[in-house]
Design a protein around this motif. Structure first.
Motif, mmCIF file in Angstrom:
data_model
loop_
_atom_site.group_PDB
_atom_site.id
_atom_site.type_symbol
_atom_site.label_atom_id
_atom_site.label_comp_id
_atom_site.label_asym_id
_atom_site.label_seq_id
_atom_site.Cartn_x
_atom_site.Cartn_y
_atom_site.Cartn_z
ATOM 1 N N ALA A 24 37.135 42.606 44.810
ATOM 2 C CA ALA A 24 36.151 42.436 45.489
ATOM 3 C C ALA A 24 35.056 43.347 45.179
ATOM 4 C CB ALA A 24 36.376 42.661 47.030
ATOM 5 N N HIS A 25 35.251 44.673 44.570
ATOM 6 C CA HIS A 25 34.119 45.416 44.134
ATOM 7 C C HIS A 25 33.769 45.374 42.791
ATOM 8 C CE1 HIS A 25 35.190 47.103 48.113
ATOM 9 N NE2 HIS A 25 34.191 47.283 48.288
ATOM 10 N N VAL A 26 34.282 44.411 42.099
ATOM 11 C CA VAL A 26 34.143 44.315 40.336
ATOM 12 C C VAL A 26 32.888 43.960 40.452
ATOM 13 C CG1 VAL A 26 34.710 43.146 38.321
ATOM 14 C CG2 VAL A 26 36.233 43.965 39.871
ATOM 15 N N ALA A 27 31.896 44.493 39.680
ATOM 16 C CA ALA A 27 30.321 44.208 39.513
ATOM 17 C C ALA A 27 30.392 42.754 38.831
ATOM 18 C CB ALA A 27 29.879 45.303 38.534
ATOM 19 N N GLY A 28 29.333 42.030 39.397
ATOM 20 C CA GLY A 28 29.433 40.582 38.647
ATOM 21 C C GLY A 28 30.055 39.518 39.274
ATOM 22 N N LEU A 29 31.209 39.894 40.135
ATOM 23 C CA LEU A 29 32.060 38.806 40.732
ATOM 24 C C LEU A 29 31.512 38.755 42.215
ATOM 25 C CD1 LEU A 29 35.474 39.561 39.250
ATOM 26 C CD2 LEU A 29 33.820 37.717 38.660
ATOM 27 N N GLN A 30 31.874 37.728 42.595
ATOM 28 C CA GLN A 30 31.551 37.253 44.010
ATOM 29 C C GLN A 30 33.017 36.318 44.669
ATOM 30 O OE1 GLN A 30 27.930 35.653 44.868
ATOM 31 N NE2 GLN A 30 28.476 34.784 46.986
ATOM 32 N N ARG A 31 33.625 37.058 45.822
ATOM 33 C CA ARG A 31 34.677 36.222 46.338
ATOM 34 C C ARG A 31 33.825 35.021 47.055
ATOM 35 N NH1 ARG A 31 38.917 39.261 49.647
ATOM 36 N NH2 ARG A 31 37.020 40.624 49.595
ATOM 37 N N THR A 32 34.590 33.638 46.613
ATOM 38 C CA THR A 32 34.071 32.461 47.133
ATOM 39 C C THR A 32 35.017 32.038 48.123
ATOM 40 O OG1 THR A 32 34.482 31.212 45.288
ATOM 41 C CG2 THR A 32 32.363 31.849 45.508
ATOM 42 N N VAL A 33 36.352 32.206 47.821
ATOM 43 C CA VAL A 33 37.370 31.621 48.855
ATOM 44 C C VAL A 33 38.496 32.705 49.153
ATOM 45 C CG1 VAL A 33 39.385 30.135 48.779
ATOM 46 C CG2 VAL A 33 37.297 29.435 47.811
ATOM 47 N N GLN A 34 38.752 32.796 50.290
ATOM 48 C CA GLN A 34 39.920 33.760 50.628
ATOM 49 C C GLN A 34 40.930 33.128 51.771
ATOM 50 O OE1 GLN A 34 39.161 37.342 53.361
ATOM 51 N NE2 GLN A 34 39.785 38.435 51.553
ATOM 52 N N HIS A 35 42.117 33.259 51.268
ATOM 53 C CA HIS A 35 43.202 32.775 52.079
ATOM 54 C C HIS A 35 44.113 33.648 52.429
ATOM 55 C CE1 HIS A 35 46.196 29.599 53.745
ATOM 56 N NE2 HIS A 35 46.864 30.368 53.139
ATOM 57 N N ARG A 36 44.458 34.155 53.465
ATOM 58 C CA ARG A 36 45.412 35.298 53.635
ATOM 59 C C ARG A 36 46.474 34.725 54.802
ATOM 60 N NH1 ARG A 36 44.274 40.442 53.921
ATOM 61 N NH2 ARG A 36 41.873 41.162 52.947
ATOM 62 N N GLU A 37 47.791 35.065 54.088
ATOM 63 C CA GLU A 37 49.106 34.845 55.053
ATOM 64 C C GLU A 37 49.861 35.952 54.940
ATOM 65 O OE1 GLU A 37 51.196 31.271 54.030
ATOM 66 O OE2 GLU A 37 49.527 30.151 53.641
ATOM 67 N N LYS A 38 50.817 36.062 55.824
ATOM 68 C CA LYS A 38 51.664 37.115 55.986
ATOM 69 C C LYS A 38 52.260 37.456 54.575
ATOM 70 C CE LYS A 38 55.489 39.051 58.723
ATOM 71 N NZ LYS A 38 56.430 38.717 59.766
ATOM 72 N N ASP A 39 52.714 36.408 53.853
ATOM 73 C CA ASP A 39 53.418 36.741 52.627
ATOM 74 C C ASP A 39 52.378 36.828 51.451
ATOM 75 O OD1 ASP A 39 55.813 36.209 54.126
ATOM 76 O OD2 ASP A 39 55.913 34.133 53.604
ATOM 77 N N PHE A 40 51.316 36.485 51.571
ATOM 78 C CA PHE A 40 50.552 36.589 50.022
ATOM 79 C C PHE A 40 48.873 36.493 50.558
ATOM 80 C CE2 PHE A 40 50.919 31.914 50.659
ATOM 81 C CZ PHE A 40 49.831 31.450 50.301
#
Length: 61
Positions: A24-40
């Motif tokens: 998430a801190h890599v210059a030039g990249l933007q997170r557009t989707v995030q999915h969080r579960e207990k396993d992954f």
């Protein structure tokens, strides 16, 4: 796209949460989707500035 198992794995130097935090801190990249579960975690990153499908297709400005 990055997808990582969240449970401890002795052979892995970083946890899934740490990997995704660093991505998430890599210059030039933007997170557009995030999915969080207990396993992954699953994140989609795009080049900055990320545009929506509607923006890319000229449907909205």
């Amino acid at each position: 796209m990055a997808c990582h198992w969240r449970h401890p794995v002795p052979e892995y130097p970083l946890s899934a949460d740490n990997v995704h935090t660093q991505l998430a801190h890599v210059a030039g990249l933007q997170r557009t989707v995030q999915h969080r579960e207990k396993d992954f975690l699953l994140d989609v990153f795009e080049p900055r500035p990320a545009r929506s499908v509607a923006e890319r297709e000229g449907l909205v400005s």
